[in-house]
Write a protein that holds these residues in place. Structure first.
Motif, PDB file in Angstrom:
ATOM      1  N   ASP A  74      34.254  33.664  73.775  1.00 27.50           N
ATOM      2  CA  ASP A  74      35.520  33.599  73.050  1.00 27.50           C
ATOM      3  C   ASP A  74      36.312  32.332  73.346  1.00 27.50           C
ATOM      4  OD1 ASP A  74      34.823  36.028  72.035  1.00 27.50           O
ATOM      5  OD2 ASP A  74      36.362  37.196  73.072  1.00 27.50           O
ATOM      6  N   ASP A  75      36.123  31.733  74.534  1.00 30.40           N
ATOM      7  CA  ASP A  75      36.847  30.507  74.868  1.00 30.40           C
ATOM      8  C   ASP A  75      36.028  29.259  74.550  1.00 30.40           C
ATOM      9  OD1 ASP A  75      34.950  30.907  76.824  1.00 30.40           O
ATOM     10  OD2 ASP A  75      36.244  30.315  78.483  1.00 30.40           O
ATOM     11  N   GLU A  76      34.914  29.420  73.868  1.00 31.58           N
ATOM     12  CA  GLU A  76      34.057  28.303  73.488  1.00 31.58           C
ATOM     13  C   GLU A  76      34.089  28.111  71.971  1.00 31.58           C
ATOM     14  OE1 GLU A  76      30.645  28.569  76.953  1.00 31.58           O
ATOM     15  OE2 GLU A  76      30.373  29.782  75.136  1.00 31.58           O
ATOM     16  N   TRP A  77      33.522  26.982  71.543  1.00 28.71           N
ATOM     17  CA  TRP A  77      33.555  26.641  70.115  1.00 28.71           C
ATOM     18  C   TRP A  77      32.151  26.602  69.516  1.00 28.71           C
ATOM     19  CZ3 TRP A  77      37.717  25.757  66.888  1.00 28.71           C
ATOM     20  CH2 TRP A  77      38.978  25.700  67.511  1.00 28.71           C
ATOM     21  N   VAL A 101      32.078  35.541  66.221  1.00 24.17           N
ATOM     22  CA  VAL A 101      32.460  34.266  66.838  1.00 24.17           C
ATOM     23  C   VAL A 101      33.956  34.045  66.624  1.00 24.17           C
ATOM     24  CG1 VAL A 101      32.060  31.776  66.907  1.00 24.17           C
ATOM     25  CG2 VAL A 101      30.163  33.333  66.414  1.00 24.17           C
ATOM     26  N   LYS A 102      34.678  33.730  67.689  1.00 24.07           N
ATOM     27  CA  LYS A 102      36.135  33.644  67.620  1.00 24.07           C
ATOM     28  C   LYS A 102      36.636  32.271  67.200  1.00 24.07           C
ATOM     29  CE  LYS A 102      36.756  37.879  68.975  1.00 24.07           C
ATOM     30  NZ  LYS A 102      37.194  38.896  67.985  1.00 24.07           N
ATOM     31  N   GLN A 103      35.977  31.198  67.666  1.00 29.54           N
ATOM     32  CA  GLN A 103      36.470  29.847  67.415  1.00 29.54           C
ATOM     33  C   GLN A 103      35.410  29.041  66.668  1.00 29.54           C
ATOM     34  OE1 GLN A 103      39.615  28.458  70.444  1.00 29.54           O
ATOM     35  NE2 GLN A 103      37.805  28.892  71.703  1.00 29.54           N
ATOM     36  N   GLY A 152      36.506  19.294  74.967  1.00 39.11           N
ATOM     37  CA  GLY A 152      35.420  18.693  75.731  1.00 39.11           C
ATOM     38  C   GLY A 152      34.059  18.818  75.100  1.00 39.11           C
ATOM     39  N   GLY A 153      33.936  19.619  74.059  1.00 40.14           N
ATOM     40  CA  GLY A 153      32.658  19.763  73.367  1.00 40.14           C
ATOM     41  C   GLY A 153      32.353  21.210  73.048  1.00 40.14           C
ATOM     42  N   PRO A 154      31.578  21.448  72.006  1.00 42.32           N
ATOM     43  CA  PRO A 154      31.245  22.821  71.608  1.00 42.32           C
ATOM     44  C   PRO A 154      30.069  23.380  72.400  1.00 42.32           C
ATOM     45  CG  PRO A 154      30.273  21.290  70.060  1.00 42.32           C
ATOM     46  CD  PRO A 154      31.059  20.456  71.043  1.00 42.32           C
ATOM     47  N   ARG A 155      30.008  24.711  72.473  1.00 37.76           N
ATOM     48  CA  ARG A 155      28.843  25.378  73.048  1.00 37.76           C
ATOM     49  C   ARG A 155      27.646  25.264  72.118  1.00 37.76           C
ATOM     50  NH1 ARG A 155      26.596  26.024  77.337  1.00 37.76           N
ATOM     51  NH2 ARG A 155      28.684  26.427  78.178  1.00 37.76           N
ATOM     52  N   ALA A 156      27.910  25.299  70.812  1.00 40.05           N
ATOM     53  CA  ALA A 156      26.811  25.259  69.849  1.00 40.05           C
ATOM     54  C   ALA A 156      27.250  24.555  68.577  1.00 40.05           C
ATOM     55  CB  ALA A 156      26.315  26.669  69.531  1.00 40.05           C
ATOM     56  N   VAL A 157      26.284  23.931  67.915  1.00 38.30           N
ATOM     57  CA  VAL A 157      26.486  23.277  66.629  1.00 38.30           C
ATOM     58  C   VAL A 157      25.431  23.792  65.664  1.00 38.30           C
ATOM     59  CG1 VAL A 157      26.391  21.090  65.368  1.00 38.30           C
ATOM     60  CG2 VAL A 157      27.454  21.173  67.642  1.00 38.30           C
ATOM     61  N   VAL A 158      25.857  24.200  64.483  1.00 39.02           N
ATOM     62  CA  VAL A 158      24.929  24.505  63.393  1.00 39.02           C
ATOM     63  C   VAL A 158      25.117  23.413  62.342  1.00 39.02           C
ATOM     64  CG1 VAL A 158      24.339  26.097  61.525  1.00 39.02           C
ATOM     65  CG2 VAL A 158      24.839  26.982  63.813  1.00 39.02           C
ATOM     66  N   ASP A 159      24.090  22.622  62.127  1.00 43.39           N
ATOM     67  CA  ASP A 159      24.153  21.478  61.216  1.00 43.39           C
ATOM     68  C   ASP A 159      23.575  21.880  59.864  1.00 43.39           C
ATOM     69  OD1 ASP A 159      24.113  19.053  59.911  1.00 43.39           O
ATOM     70  OD2 ASP A 159      23.130  17.952  61.529  1.00 43.39           O
ATOM     71  N   THR A 160      24.461  22.068  58.887  1.00 42.22           N
ATOM     72  CA  THR A 160      24.017  22.463  57.558  1.00 42.22           C
ATOM     73  C   THR A 160      23.754  21.258  56.662  1.00 42.22           C
ATOM     74  OG1 THR A 160      26.235  22.637  56.549  1.00 42.22           O
ATOM     75  CG2 THR A 160      25.427  24.550  57.782  1.00 42.22           C
ATOM     76  N   VAL A 161      23.929  20.062  57.204  1.00 44.93           N
ATOM     77  CA  VAL A 161      23.685  18.833  56.443  1.00 44.93           C
ATOM     78  C   VAL A 161      22.307  18.275  56.793  1.00 44.93           C
ATOM     79  CG1 VAL A 161      24.512  16.515  55.880  1.00 44.93           C
ATOM     80  CG2 VAL A 161      26.155  18.349  56.397  1.00 44.93           C
TER      81      VAL A 161
END
Length: 352
Positions: A177-180, A202-204, A244-253
Motif C-alpha cells: 500500500d505504501d509502494e507505487w 493496488v492502492k497507488q 524514490g521509485g516504483p515497486r513495479a512498472v507495467v509498460d503498455t507501450v
C-alpha cells in the motif's frame, strides 16, 4: 449465403472487403455471428507484416506463419449460431466473448492452462481468421466466455486489452500500500491497466504518458496520480512522484523511451513487466540485474483461465470501463488509420 470480410491481402496495404461463403463448422468448431470486434494496436503491426526489433531488424509475420489473405481482429464477441458434429451442445442464440489466444490443445503447455504460450498457436486474428468479418469459426466451445449482464460493447475489449494487462499486473504484484505501481502509456491498454489494478487492490497507481488528454482520461479512470514524461527530466520527475521509485512498472507501450525509463526507475527488487509491442530495443548493463535484484518480465496476453477470472471482476462491477467509441464494421480501415495517427482515446469497438 455470403458474408463480408475485411482482409489483409498484402502486408502494408489497406484492407480489402471480400465477399465469401459463410463457413460451415466441422469437428468441434462453433460458428459465431460477429456482432462486435475491438480494434487493437497490434493489428497495425500484423497488418504491416512485421514487428520492429530495433538493432535486431524485423520480425516478419509471413515468416511466422501468418497467412494471406487474412482477417485481423482478436477482440471478438458475438452470437452463437451452431456447432460442428463433435462440438456437443452449444449455447445457440447466446452472446459470448471469445477467447482468441488458442494453442494446439495437445502440448504440455496447453494442458497446463497456458495455451497463450503454445509453440503452435492458432490465435484468432493472427494465425486463423479473426473478427473483422460477419461470421467466425471458433475451434472449440470451451473458448466461449460468459459475460453475464455486462454490456456487450463494454465486454469486448477484455478479450485482449483487458486480459493482457490483468495478466501483466498479476506478474507485477505484490505492490504494498505504501509502494507505487507505474503504468507506462495511457492508451487503451494503459487505461484498462489503471482500472484493473484498482480492482485487484493496488492502492497507488501512477499513469505516465506524453499526451495530457490521455493523462486526463487516466485520472478519470482512477489513477492516483499522472505524470507527463516528455522532456529530459522524466527520470527525476518519476522518482519524485513515487518517493524514490516504483515497486513495479507495467509498460503498455514497449518503446525505447518507456522501457529505459521504466526499468531504471525501479527500486531494488522491483519488477518491470512489458506488454507493449511498439518496438525497438535498449541496453541493460548486466551487473545491474543482480546488484539491483531487478526483474524484467515479458507478458504475452493472457490465458483462458485469466480471462474468466477477469470477467468475474467485471461482472461484479469492480472494473471501471475505459472510454469506448463504436463504429460500423465497414469503418475498420479508417479506424486503423486513426489509431496509427494517435487520434483514439480508449478503445474503438466495431459493430455488425
Amino acid at each position: 449465403m455470403q458474408m463480408r470480410s475485411w482482409k489483409v491481402t498484402d502486408f502494408g496495404k489497406p484492407l480489402e472487403m471480400i465477399q465469401q461463403e459463410i463457413p460451415e463448422p466441422t469437428g468441434t468448431e462453433v460458428l459465431v455471428k460477429v456482432t462486435r470486434c475491438g480494434v487493437c494496436h497490434s493489428d497495425l503491426h500484423i497488418g504491416d507484416g512485421y514487428f520492429d526489433l530495433g538493432s535486431a531488424g524485423r520480425l516478419n509475420m509471413g515468416d511466422r506463419g501468418v497467412p494471406l489473405p487474412h482477417v485481423l481482429g482478436h477482440e471478438i464477441l458475438g452470437e452463437v449460431v451452431k456447432g460442428g458434429p463433435d462440438a456437443g451442445a452449444v449455447p445457440a442464440g447466446e452472446t459470448k466473448l471469445i477467447h482468441p489466444w488458442i494453442g494446439c490443445g495437445e502440448c504440455s503447455i496447453c494442458k497446463a492452462g497456458q495455451e497463450n504460450h503454445c509453440a503452435k498457436p492458432r490465435t484468432l486474428g493472427v494465425y486463423r481468421d479473426g473478427g473483422y468479418q460477419e461470421y467466425i469459426l471458433v475451434p472449440h466451445p470451451m473458448f466461449l466466455v460468459d459475460i453475464g449482464n455486462v454490456d456487450p460493447t463494454d465486454a469486448t475489449p477484455f478479450a485482449c486489452s483487458g486480459v493482457t494487462v490483468y495478466s501483466a499486473i498479476k506478474k507485477a504484484l505484490p505492490v504494498h500500500d505504501d509502494e507505487w505501481l507505474v503504468i507506462m502509456g495511457a492508451g487503451g491498454l494503459g487505461l484498462a491497466a489503471v482500472s484493473i489494478a484498482h480492482a485487484m487492490g493496488v492502492k497507488q497507481v501512477l499513469s505516465c504518458d506524453i499526451d495530457d488528454n490521455k493523462l486526463a482520461a487516466a485520472k478519470e479512470m482512477g489513477a492516483t496520480a499522472t505524470l507527463n514524461i516528455s522532456g529530459d527530466d522524466a527520470a527525476k520527475k518519476l522518482a519524485d512522484a513515487t518517493g524514490g521509485g516504483p515497486r513495479a512498472v507495467v509498460d503498455t507501450v514497449g518503446a525505447n523511451p518507456t522501457a529505459k525509463l521504466g526499468y531504471f526507475s525501479l527500486v531494488k527488487g522491483g519488477r518491470y513487466v512489458i506488454v507493449g509491442l511498439y518496438g525497438g530495443d535498449f541496453t541493460v548493463p548486466l551487473p545491474t540485474l543482480p546488484l539491483r535484484a531487478a526483474s524484467m518480465i515479458g507478458s504475452y496476453v493472457g490465458s483462458l483461465k485469466e480471462l474468466k477470472e477477469l470477467m468475474e471482476l467485471v461482472k461484479a462491477g469492480k472494473v471501471k470501463q475505459v472510454p469506448i467509441e463504436t463504429r460500423p464494421m465497414d469503418q475498420v480501415q479508417n479506424t486503423l488509420d486513426d489509431l496509427r495517427a494517435g487520434k483514439i482515446v480508449g478503445r474503438v469497438v466495431l459493430t455488425n
